[in-house]
Design an enzyme around this catalytic site. Sequence first.
Site, PDB file in Angstrom:
ATOM      1  N   LYS A 192       0.896  -1.182   0.000  1.00  0.00           N
ATOM      2  CA  LYS A 192       0.000   0.000   0.000  1.00  0.00           C
ATOM      3  C   LYS A 192       0.927   1.222   0.000  1.00  0.00           C
ATOM      4  O   LYS A 192       1.435   1.633   1.046  1.00  0.00           O
ATOM      5  CB  LYS A 192      -0.858  -0.043   1.268  1.00  0.00           C
ATOM      6  CG  LYS A 192      -2.225   0.603   1.165  1.00  0.00           C
ATOM      7  CD  LYS A 192      -2.262   2.029   0.665  1.00  0.00           C
ATOM      8  CE  LYS A 192      -2.249   3.055   1.772  1.00  0.00           C
ATOM      9  NZ  LYS A 192      -1.976   4.415   1.258  1.00  0.00           N
ATOM     10  N   SER A 246       4.416   7.545  10.065  1.00  0.00           N
ATOM     11  CA  SER A 246       4.429   8.312  11.316  1.00  0.00           C
ATOM     12  C   SER A 246       4.156   7.407  12.520  1.00  0.00           C
ATOM     13  O   SER A 246       3.514   6.354  12.402  1.00  0.00           O
ATOM     14  CB  SER A 246       3.358   9.402  11.248  1.00  0.00           C
ATOM     15  OG  SER A 246       2.094   8.793  11.094  1.00  0.00           O
ATOM     16  N   GLU A 268       8.617   1.309  11.394  1.00  0.00           N
ATOM     17  CA  GLU A 268       9.725   2.264  11.243  1.00  0.00           C
ATOM     18  C   GLU A 268       9.067   3.638  11.226  1.00  0.00           C
ATOM     19  O   GLU A 268       8.364   3.966  10.279  1.00  0.00           O
ATOM     20  CB  GLU A 268      10.472   2.045   9.922  1.00  0.00           C
ATOM     21  CG  GLU A 268      11.097   0.680   9.761  1.00  0.00           C
ATOM     22  CD  GLU A 268      12.289   0.440  10.661  1.00  0.00           C
ATOM     23  OE1 GLU A 268      12.704   1.384  11.365  1.00  0.00           O
ATOM     24  OE2 GLU A 268      12.786  -0.686  10.685  1.00  0.00           O
ATOM     25  N   CYS A 303      13.117  10.667   7.710  1.00  0.00           N
ATOM     26  CA  CYS A 303      12.962  10.254   9.106  1.00  0.00           C
ATOM     27  C   CYS A 303      14.255  10.423   9.891  1.00  0.00           C
ATOM     28  O   CYS A 303      14.219  10.560  11.107  1.00  0.00           O
ATOM     29  CB  CYS A 303      12.469   8.817   9.172  1.00  0.00           C
ATOM     30  SG  CYS A 303      13.487   7.718   8.197  1.00  0.00           S
ATOM     31  N   LYS A 353       2.068  22.261   7.177  1.00  0.00           N
ATOM     32  CA  LYS A 353       2.644  21.810   8.450  1.00  0.00           C
ATOM     33  C   LYS A 353       4.008  22.483   8.673  1.00  0.00           C
ATOM     34  O   LYS A 353       4.302  22.984   9.766  1.00  0.00           O
ATOM     35  CB  LYS A 353       2.775  20.281   8.407  1.00  0.00           C
ATOM     36  CG  LYS A 353       3.151  19.656   9.709  1.00  0.00           C
ATOM     37  CD  LYS A 353       3.117  18.127   9.596  1.00  0.00           C
ATOM     38  CE  LYS A 353       4.183  17.541  10.489  1.00  0.00           C
ATOM     39  NZ  LYS A 353       4.538  16.181  10.188  1.00  0.00           N
ATOM     40  N   GLU A 401       8.593  16.504  15.205  1.00  0.00           N
ATOM     41  CA  GLU A 401       9.172  16.215  13.893  1.00  0.00           C
ATOM     42  C   GLU A 401       8.583  17.191  12.871  1.00  0.00           C
ATOM     43  O   GLU A 401       7.372  17.241  12.688  1.00  0.00           O
ATOM     44  CB  GLU A 401       8.822  14.775  13.504  1.00  0.00           C
ATOM     45  CG  GLU A 401       9.537  14.316  12.264  1.00  0.00           C
ATOM     46  CD  GLU A 401       9.136  12.907  11.834  1.00  0.00           C
ATOM     47  OE1 GLU A 401       7.943  12.570  11.941  1.00  0.00           O
ATOM     48  OE2 GLU A 401      10.025  12.168  11.371  1.00  0.00           O
TER      49      GLU A 401
HETATM   50  P1  NAD Z   1       1.780   8.414   7.500  1.00  0.00           P
HETATM   51  O1  NAD Z   1       1.945   7.697   8.768  1.00  0.00           O
HETATM   52  O2  NAD Z   1       0.794   9.489   7.415  1.00  0.00           O
HETATM   53  O3  NAD Z   1       1.397   7.396   6.325  1.00  0.00           O
HETATM   54  C1  NAD Z   1       2.140   6.223   6.090  1.00  0.00           C
HETATM   55  C2  NAD Z   1       1.243   5.212   5.414  1.00  0.00           C
HETATM   56  O4  NAD Z   1       0.187   4.857   6.296  1.00  0.00           O
HETATM   57  C3  NAD Z   1       0.588   5.724   4.131  1.00  0.00           C
HETATM   58  O5  NAD Z   1       0.596   4.705   3.160  1.00  0.00           O
HETATM   59  C4  NAD Z   1      -0.826   6.034   4.572  1.00  0.00           C
HETATM   60  O6  NAD Z   1      -1.772   5.944   3.531  1.00  0.00           O
HETATM   61  C5  NAD Z   1      -1.058   4.957   5.610  1.00  0.00           C
HETATM   62  N1  NAD Z   1      -2.120   5.326   6.568  1.00  0.00           N
HETATM   63  C6  NAD Z   1      -2.520   6.579   6.911  1.00  0.00           C
HETATM   64  N2  NAD Z   1      -3.553   6.522   7.774  1.00  0.00           N
HETATM   65  C7  NAD Z   1      -3.807   5.209   7.997  1.00  0.00           C
HETATM   66  C8  NAD Z   1      -4.752   4.509   8.799  1.00  0.00           C
HETATM   67  N3  NAD Z   1      -5.649   5.148   9.559  1.00  0.00           N
HETATM   68  N4  NAD Z   1      -4.706   3.167   8.785  1.00  0.00           N
HETATM   69  C9  NAD Z   1      -3.813   2.498   8.015  1.00  0.00           C
HETATM   70  N5  NAD Z   1      -2.917   3.104   7.225  1.00  0.00           N
HETATM   71  C10 NAD Z   1      -2.890   4.450   7.228  1.00  0.00           C
HETATM   72  O7  NAD Z   1       3.257   8.895   7.115  1.00  0.00           O
HETATM   73  P2  NAD Z   1       3.717   9.783   5.890  1.00  0.00           P
HETATM   74  O8  NAD Z   1       3.213  11.166   6.143  1.00  0.00           O
HETATM   75  O9  NAD Z   1       3.398   9.109   4.600  1.00  0.00           O
HETATM   76  O10 NAD Z   1       5.311   9.728   6.054  1.00  0.00           O
HETATM   77  C11 NAD Z   1       5.992  10.562   6.928  1.00  0.00           C
HETATM   78  C12 NAD Z   1       6.344   9.827   8.202  1.00  0.00           C
HETATM   79  O11 NAD Z   1       7.055   8.626   7.884  1.00  0.00           O
HETATM   80  C13 NAD Z   1       7.274  10.619   9.087  1.00  0.00           C
HETATM   81  O12 NAD Z   1       6.871  10.543  10.426  1.00  0.00           O
HETATM   82  C14 NAD Z   1       8.621   9.917   8.912  1.00  0.00           C
HETATM   83  O13 NAD Z   1       9.508  10.091   9.978  1.00  0.00           O
HETATM   84  C15 NAD Z   1       8.214   8.512   8.709  1.00  0.00           C
HETATM   85  N6  NAD Z   1       9.265   7.732   8.013  1.00  0.00           N
HETATM   86  C16 NAD Z   1       9.978   6.837   8.744  1.00  0.00           C
HETATM   87  C17 NAD Z   1      10.987   6.092   8.139  1.00  0.00           C
HETATM   88  C18 NAD Z   1      11.772   5.077   8.932  1.00  0.00           C
HETATM   89  O14 NAD Z   1      12.375   4.205   8.317  1.00  0.00           O
HETATM   90  N7  NAD Z   1      11.797   5.137  10.245  1.00  0.00           N
HETATM   91  C19 NAD Z   1      11.262   6.269   6.790  1.00  0.00           C
HETATM   92  C20 NAD Z   1      10.508   7.189   6.070  1.00  0.00           C
HETATM   93  C21 NAD Z   1       9.495   7.913   6.712  1.00  0.00           C
END
Ligand code: NAD
Length: 500
Positions: A192, A246, A268, A303, A353, A401
Amino acid sequence: MSELLTTSEYRDIAGSLNFPTQAFINGQYVDALSGDTLPTLNPATGETIAQIAACNDDDVNIAVANGKAVFESGAWASLHPAERKKVMLRFADLIRKNSRELAVMESLESGKPIRECELTDLPETIQCIEWHAEATDKLYDQLSPSGNDAVGLIVREPLGVVACVLPWNFPLMMVAWKLGPALASGNSVVVKPAEQTSMTTLWLAALAIEAGIPAGVINVLTGYGHEAGKALGLHEDVQVVSFTGSTEIGRKFLEYSAKSNLKRIVLECGGKNPSVVLADADNLDKVAEQIVYAALWNMGQNCTANSRIIIHKDIKAELTEKIIKAMDQWTTGDPLDPANMLGAIVSQEQYDKVCHYLAKGKEEGATVLAGGDPIVAGKGLFIAPTLFDRVTPDMTIANEEIFGPVFAIMTAESDEHALEIANDTCYGLQASLYTSNVVKAQRYARKLQAGTVSVNCYAEGDITTPFGGYKLSGFGGRDNSLLAHDQYTETKTIWLDLSE
Ligand code: NAD
C-alpha cells in the site's frame, strides 16, 4: 553513476511517460471495484498528473486472497532459492533498464530533485533488490546442540501474505527495503503505497511480472490509508504488516493487530535526530557540510533528518558561520533542473505543516539565521532552507518532527550537557556525533539513544547494516541487512528423536 541530462531532456522524458493509474492485483492492472479514484499531483506545479484507483476493503480482500492462493501453490515460496535469486536479479535488471524514466516519474509525483532520484534513489533501490536476491541461496538454517539422542532443526519459513504500508518520502527505496527481504524469503506481498506517490510502485509491479515473479506474488493497492491501509491491518489472512510512516499511524497498526489475528507488526516511524558536536570536533568545514546535508537532504522530509544541532558553546560561533555558508549550495527550485539540490514539498498538507513550524519557531523566540519563509513560485510548494538559532529544549521546533527543510541550533554548556539534550526526546532513530577523539566517540555513541549513530559524518549505514529506531521511532524489527529477513520469516523447531 548515471550521467545527468538537461532540464529540457528531462521534460521530454516526462512528456513521454505512461502513468500507471490502476491498482495491480494478480498480475493485472485493474480499477478499484468501487470505481473510486484519488488525484495525484505534481507539487512543483500544482498540476494534477493522474487519477489513481482508490481501493477499499473489497479490493484488499481480492488481493490478499490471490496472494494467499499463490503462496499456497508454492509457485514462488517453494521455488528453489537459486531460482528465486535469478528471477529477483532479472527484476533488478529491469528496474535498471527503466531507471531514467522511473527517476523522472518519482520526481514528478514527489517533488524530489531529479539529481537525487538519479544518483541516490534509483541506484539504492536496485542495489537493495540485488543484495537480498543474492542472499536468497546463501542463508542456512540451524541445528541445535541437542546431543546424540535427538536432532533439533531450527528452520525459517516464509509467513504467507505480507503487507507493506509505505510513506511518500522515498517511494522506491522504501518499497525496495520491504520487497527485497519479503520476496527473498518466498512471501506474497501486498503493497500500500502512500496516496501521494503510487505510480513508481505500480510500475515496479509490472516489471516484477516481466522478470518472472508469478502473478499474485506482488500486488499494489493504491488508495487512502484509512481505507486500504486499515483493511490490510485488520485482515485475518495478512501475517505481518511492515510499516514505515508516522508514529501516530504506526500505533494504529498495533491496534489493528490486537483486534484481528495478532499479526506481526514492524514499525519504522518518525525521528527528531540530533547532530551532536563536541568541543574537540575538528575540520569544522566538513562538520558544517555534513550538518547541512543531514538537515536538508530530501527537503528535510526524511525520518533521519538531523533537525536538532547541538553544539558545544566553545565552537558554536565559528561553526554556526560555517553552517550558514554551507547552506548556500542548497539551491531550491524546479525538481527537473539537475542543478537544484532541493525540490518541492510533497503536498499542500505537508507544506502547511512546515509553515506552521516556521511560525511557531519565530513566535516562541528562536532567531532566524537563514530562510524562514516559503518561496513563492506559481502554484509550486517550495520552502526556503531555514536555520533557527537560540533554540531551547522546551520549544516546539526542538521537540516535534517537522519533516521539512528546517533545523535548529541548540547550545550545550559541556559535552555531557550535549548528550543530555540529544537524548531528551521521545524518538531515537539516528544521531550524528562529531569529535576528534575516537575513544570518546565510542563512549558517547553507546550513550546516545538511537538505532544508528554515525561518527564524524551523517549516515544511516547501508544495505549491510540494520536500520530502525529506539523509543517511539520503531517497533518489532529492523529494515536492511540480513536482520530484515526476520520480519518476514517464522522460526520452526523440528525435533527428531534418535534414541534407541
Ligand atoms: P503516514 O503515517 O501518514 O502514512 C504512512 C502510510 O500509512 C501511508 O501509506 C498512509 O496511507 C497509511 N495510513 C494513513 N492513515 C492510515 C490509517 N488510519 N490506517 C492504516 N494506514 C494508514 O506517514 P507519511 O506522512 O506518509 O510519512 C511521513 C512519516 O514517515 C514521518 O513521520 C517519517 O519520519 C516517517 N518515516 C519513517 C521512516 C523510517 O524508516 N523510520 C522512513 C521514512 C518515513
